[in-house]
Design a protein around this motif. Structure first.
Motif, mmCIF file in Angstrom:
data_model
loop_
_atom_site.group_PDB
_atom_site.id
_atom_site.type_symbol
_atom_site.label_atom_id
_atom_site.label_comp_id
_atom_site.label_asym_id
_atom_site.label_seq_id
_atom_site.Cartn_x
_atom_site.Cartn_y
_atom_site.Cartn_z
ATOM 1 N N ARG A 160 39.388 36.692 49.652
ATOM 2 C CA ARG A 160 38.374 35.922 48.909
ATOM 3 C C ARG A 160 36.956 36.404 49.162
ATOM 4 O O ARG A 160 36.040 36.022 48.431
ATOM 5 C CB ARG A 160 38.492 34.439 49.246
ATOM 6 N N TRP A 161 36.753 37.231 50.192
ATOM 7 C CA TRP A 161 35.393 37.676 50.501
ATOM 8 C C TRP A 161 34.993 38.927 49.709
ATOM 9 O O TRP A 161 33.879 39.410 49.854
ATOM 10 C CB TRP A 161 35.237 37.940 52.000
ATOM 11 N N VAL A 162 35.890 39.456 48.870
ATOM 12 C CA VAL A 162 35.583 40.628 48.043
ATOM 13 C C VAL A 162 35.347 40.154 46.612
ATOM 14 O O VAL A 162 36.181 39.469 46.025
ATOM 15 C CB VAL A 162 36.727 41.650 48.073
ATOM 16 N N ASP A 163 34.197 40.510 46.053
ATOM 17 C CA ASP A 163 33.871 40.090 44.692
ATOM 18 C C ASP A 163 34.518 41.008 43.657
ATOM 19 O O ASP A 163 34.645 42.217 43.866
ATOM 20 C CB ASP A 163 32.345 40.101 44.478
ATOM 21 N N GLY A 196 40.287 44.605 52.545
ATOM 22 C CA GLY A 196 39.733 44.296 51.232
ATOM 23 C C GLY A 196 40.636 44.571 50.052
ATOM 24 O O GLY A 196 40.202 44.490 48.908
ATOM 25 N N TYR A 197 41.908 44.872 50.309
ATOM 26 C CA TYR A 197 42.868 45.098 49.231
ATOM 27 C C TYR A 197 43.595 43.802 48.881
ATOM 28 O O TYR A 197 43.871 42.975 49.763
ATOM 29 C CB TYR A 197 43.943 46.107 49.651
ATOM 30 N N ASN A 198 43.966 43.654 47.601
ATOM 31 C CA ASN A 198 45.034 42.722 47.286
ATOM 32 C C ASN A 198 46.320 43.309 47.852
ATOM 33 O O ASN A 198 46.477 44.526 47.970
ATOM 34 C CB ASN A 198 45.210 42.559 45.775
ATOM 35 N N PHE A 199 47.264 42.416 48.172
ATOM 36 C CA PHE A 199 48.551 42.871 48.689
ATOM 37 C C PHE A 199 49.643 42.122 47.945
ATOM 38 O O PHE A 199 49.596 40.893 47.821
ATOM 39 C CB PHE A 199 48.660 42.609 50.197
ATOM 40 N N PHE A 200 50.628 42.876 47.447
ATOM 41 C CA PHE A 200 51.686 42.274 46.639
ATOM 42 C C PHE A 200 53.054 42.776 47.081
ATOM 43 O O PHE A 200 53.268 43.974 47.258
ATOM 44 C CB PHE A 200 51.472 42.623 45.159
#
Length: 386
Positions: free
Chosen positions: A144-147, A178-182
């Protein structure tokens, strides 16, 4: 490396599993004392003792988690539930002949993961990927801290890997970077196999491309920065996937096979493991498994289609990719069409990471993959928030 960590030099399979859970301990999601206390009580020649002792450890740790949670100590609860999840998974791995018990333990490990997950810095969002006539369950994490839209690491599950353990191996490092992870229960793994009846298939793009369709619906995902990571069986999947889906920005294959020689593998597989292989792949008989063309997992003549940057990771003590593990890794590298490609052999014995998929030191995986992503302009997008 596995044999050196083991009480059981004559039993490679169980030694490998101990090394694997020790690797998780080094990341903070298991404990060395708890592991060795369980091992002292296990007869490596009797699978029932393996299941019994890992479950006893899991249940004891879960009790501590519940007690901590009742007192409002979320920190201890989170850690205990994470460890109990991994011990339950370790027990479940050796359940081969009782599918009802296997499914019960998979559900239990998921329950423990989600109990822990409510206290993670970035909580798992439960998601589903449409595939054929079912919905495949998964987890999506977004810092949530990455725009704005972010790069996404899409981690494929190995042959026997669950989404929960895939998270513990890679998720925290990439989310914090800072990555999304899926991750999701792709066909042939976890409840997608045992409850939804979806087996693996050689054309892995048939299901993994549906997962990218899902990712592209998410506003948090930068559509030009979807990175695919596959280890073990998924090291094959990742390469096949990248050859047929040009939406992938970069691909990593760790401990991947070029061609599975099922007939040769059946010669050394214990009967229970061979039967389990049939179940994962959807074969009815050993003859069909070894000879039916639909089970021909072979990357020959395909890899030239890969266009995105590629990293091949190979441990010097690789033993599970057979035959000729170094040749298989180098062949994947040499045949890939990528203009930007890297072959990374891991050989520094003092640090480890030489085993199959670096189970002996998962820090190595995190380091080399993030370093490589930095080198191609897909490195961490932001430092962790203050």
């Amino acid at each position: 490396m596995t044999i050196e960590f083991s009480h059981w030099p004559e039993n490679y399979g169980k030694s490998f599993q101990v090394t694997k859970i020790l690797g998780v301990a080094s990341l903070g999601f298991a404990d060395v004392t708890e592991i060795f206390e369980a091992c002292k009580r296990i007869d490596p020649n009797v699978d029932e003792t393996w299941v019994r002792e890992w479950l006893a450890t899991a249940e004891a740790v879960e009790r501590h988690g519940r007690q901590a949670e009742a007192l409002g100590n979320w920190y201890a609860a989170r850690d205990a539930y994470s460890r109990a999840c991994n011990y339950t998974r370790t027990a479940e791995f050796m359940v081969k002949d009782d599918e009802a018990e296997k499914v019960r333990l998979i559900h239990k490990s998921i329950e423990l993961f989600e109990r822990a997950g409510q206290y993670f810095d970035v909580r798992p969002e439960k998601v589903q990927v449409p595939y054929e006539d079912v919905l495949l369950d998964g987890y999506f994490f977004s810092p949530r801290w990455v725009d704005g839209p972010r790069p996404t690491l899409f981690a494929l599950n190995g042959g026997e890997e669950h989404s929960t353990e895939n998270y513990f191996n890679l998720g925290p490092a990439f989310i914090e970077s800072g990555y999304n992870f899926f991750v999701y229960d792709q066909p042939g793994t976890s409840l997608s196999l045992y409850e939804k009846g979806k087996t693996r298939r050689a054309d892995s793009e048939a299901f993994h491309s549906r997962a990218i369709d899902f990712l592209l619906t998410r506003p948090e995902v930068d559509p030009n920065k979807i990175i695919v990571f596959g280890e073990s069986f998924a090291g094959y999947d990742s390469l096949r996937f990248a050859a047929f889906d040009q939406r992938i920005a970069a691909v990593i294959s760790d401990g991947g096979t070029h061609k599975f020689d099922w007939a040769a593998m059946l010669k050394w597989m214990p009967p229970s493991l061979a039967a389990h292989g049939l179940r994962i792949l959807g074969a009815k008989t050993l003859d069909e498994f070894a000879n039916d063309p639909k089970f021909a997992y072979d990357l020959e003549g395909i890899l030239h289609q890969i266009e995105c940057p590629l990293l091949i990771v190979h441990g010097a003590e690789e033993a599970l990719v057979q035959p000729n593990p170094l040749w298989q890794a180098l062949t994947n590298y040499e045949q890939a069409g990528s203009k930007s490609k890297t072959f990374l052999p891991l050989e520094e014995r003092r640090l480890g990471g030489l085993e199959h998929c670096q189970v002996d030191n998962k820090h190595v995986t995190r380091e080399v993959v993030l370093n490589w992503l930095c080198s191609i302009g897909l490195g961490p997008s932001a430092p962790r928030y203050a």
